[in-house]
Design an enzyme around this catalytic site. Structure first.
Site, PDB file in Angstrom:
ATOM      1  N   GLY A  31       0.804  -1.217   0.000  1.00  0.00           N
ATOM      2  CA  GLY A  31       0.000   0.000   0.000  1.00  0.00           C
ATOM      3  C   GLY A  31       0.836   1.266   0.000  1.00  0.00           C
ATOM      4  N   ALA A  32       0.176   2.408   0.328  1.00  0.00           N
ATOM      5  CA  ALA A  32       0.785   3.740   0.157  1.00  0.00           C
ATOM      6  C   ALA A  32       1.315   3.818  -1.279  1.00  0.00           C
ATOM      7  CB  ALA A  32       1.876   4.007   1.189  1.00  0.00           C
ATOM      8  N   LEU A  33       0.397   3.610  -2.199  1.00  0.00           N
ATOM      9  CA  LEU A  33       0.767   3.392  -3.601  1.00  0.00           C
ATOM     10  C   LEU A  33       1.282   4.663  -4.267  1.00  0.00           C
ATOM     11  CD1 LEU A  33      -2.225   1.132  -4.695  1.00  0.00           C
ATOM     12  CD2 LEU A  33       0.004   0.448  -3.769  1.00  0.00           C
ATOM     13  N   HIS A  37       4.088   1.529  -8.243  1.00  0.00           N
ATOM     14  CA  HIS A  37       3.087   0.464  -8.107  1.00  0.00           C
ATOM     15  C   HIS A  37       2.114   0.517  -9.288  1.00  0.00           C
ATOM     16  CE1 HIS A  37       3.938   1.237  -3.665  1.00  0.00           C
ATOM     17  NE2 HIS A  37       4.198  -0.046  -3.773  1.00  0.00           N
ATOM     18  N   SER A 186       9.340   5.218  -3.701  1.00  0.00           N
ATOM     19  CA  SER A 186       9.176   4.280  -2.594  1.00  0.00           C
ATOM     20  C   SER A 186       8.125   4.838  -1.642  1.00  0.00           C
ATOM     21  CB  SER A 186      10.512   4.141  -1.845  1.00  0.00           C
ATOM     22  OG  SER A 186      10.295   3.542  -0.583  1.00  0.00           O
ATOM     23  N   SER A 187       7.329   3.952  -1.062  1.00  0.00           N
ATOM     24  CA  SER A 187       6.336   4.417  -0.077  1.00  0.00           C
ATOM     25  C   SER A 187       7.034   5.097   1.089  1.00  0.00           C
ATOM     26  CB  SER A 187       5.518   3.236   0.438  1.00  0.00           C
ATOM     27  OG  SER A 187       4.955   2.527  -0.636  1.00  0.00           O
TER      28      SER A 187
END
Ligand code: AMP
Length: 282
Positions: A31-33, A37, A186-187
């Site tokens: 997550g935290a796309l 992603h 990167s997240s």
């Protein structure tokens, strides 16, 4: 776009007569796309009839409890991005769904690719990754699964997992997506302060400098100069900078254009650990 919290619901959907014949592509994430992603998702959407993305912050792959706790979690925003990217299904389970008996790491024979770099500096990390990816591949049972070369060592670990467990899935490695200035997306970048974000640029700069100069210096000189550049950057603490064979991650002593090789770095920016890598030849 459908959102499922349990494997039973997801599998019920996939078994429906309309869906059973479809090719299924899968993109596992925490997550935290970001755009990195979403590029994986777009490729998955292009190549498959049904695209499934999972969002799960996997406790067994964090060797630092603080990193696990502070990992960004923004599911509603993620769902919007996935809907716009054409994703069909989000699998968004709780920890209990994935680890009914508690978060336990299974130990696999991951071979030599697991030994250096992140394998050395993050003990247990790749066993946790292999454990969770194996569970997700069982729950989703996709034809293809997409992984980014941003986590290049992880990609090789997953290929090895698929080989030793004989899993019926094609693993697709996808290019690294970067910010305009070169920083690998990167997240964890969300956690950087403005000045850390600026200083973190040295990581990709050094990797590209090594790539540009691969034929101009010896391997030791390239790494020594690269490490110096990072040491001179405020707020950045180098963990490793290494050049290795791109297929098996074996150490190489000499760079040769005919031998696929990559340069890998991990560095701390305050308490945030960032990794990146670049292919030495196209
Ligand atoms: P994560 O959510 O960080 O576990 O990443 C999920 C997947 O997205 C992994 O296969 C990563 O390698 C991939 N990924 C993350 N960042 C990038 C990036 N900047 N470029 C390409 N793939 C990425």
């Amino acid at each position: 776009m459908l959102i499922f919290k349990s494997a039973a619901e997801l599998q019920g959907f996939l078994k429906q007569p309309d869906n059973a014949k479809k090719s299924v592509g899968f993109v596992p994430t925490m997550g935290a796309l970001h755009q990195g992603h979403l590029n994986l998702i777009s490729r998955c959407v292009e190549e498959n009839d049904l695209s499934i993305c999972s969002i799960f912050v996997n406790p067994t792959q964090f060797n630092n409890p603080d990193d696990l706790e502070k990992y960004p979690r923004i599911p509603e925003q993620d769902f919007d991005l996935l809907r716009n990217a054409g994703c069909d299904v989000v699998y968004f389970p709780d920890v209990e769904e994935i680890y009914p008996e508690g978060p336990v790491t299974r130990v696999y024979d991951l071979g030599p690719v697991v030994e250096p770099m992140d394998g050395k500096f993050r003990p247990g990390h790749f066993q946790g990754v292999a454990t969770v990816v194996h569970i997700f591949l069982r729950h989703v049972n996709p034809h293809r699964a997409y992984f980014g070369k941003k986590d290049y060592q992880q990609l090789l670990v997953i290929r090895r997992l698929v080989e030793i467990e004989n899993l019926p899935v094609e693993i697709v490695g996808c290019p690294i997506t970067r910010e305009e200035d070169g920083l690998a997306m990167s997240s964890r970048n969300l956690r950087l302060t403005a000045s850390q974000r600026q200083n973190a640029l040295i990581i990709s700069k050094v990797l590209f400098w090594i790539r540009e100069n691969a034929m101009n210096y010896s391997l030791e000189t390239l790494l020594a100069k690269g490490a110096d550049m990072i040491a001179n950057q405020e707020e950045i603490e180098l963990e490793y900078l290494e050049i290795r064979d791109a297929n098996d991650l074996k150490e190489i002593t000499e760079i040769h254009p005919n031998r696929p090789s990559r340069v890998f770095a991990a560095a701390f920016c305050g308490e945030i650990r960032l990794i990146d890598n670049v292919s030495l030849f196209r």
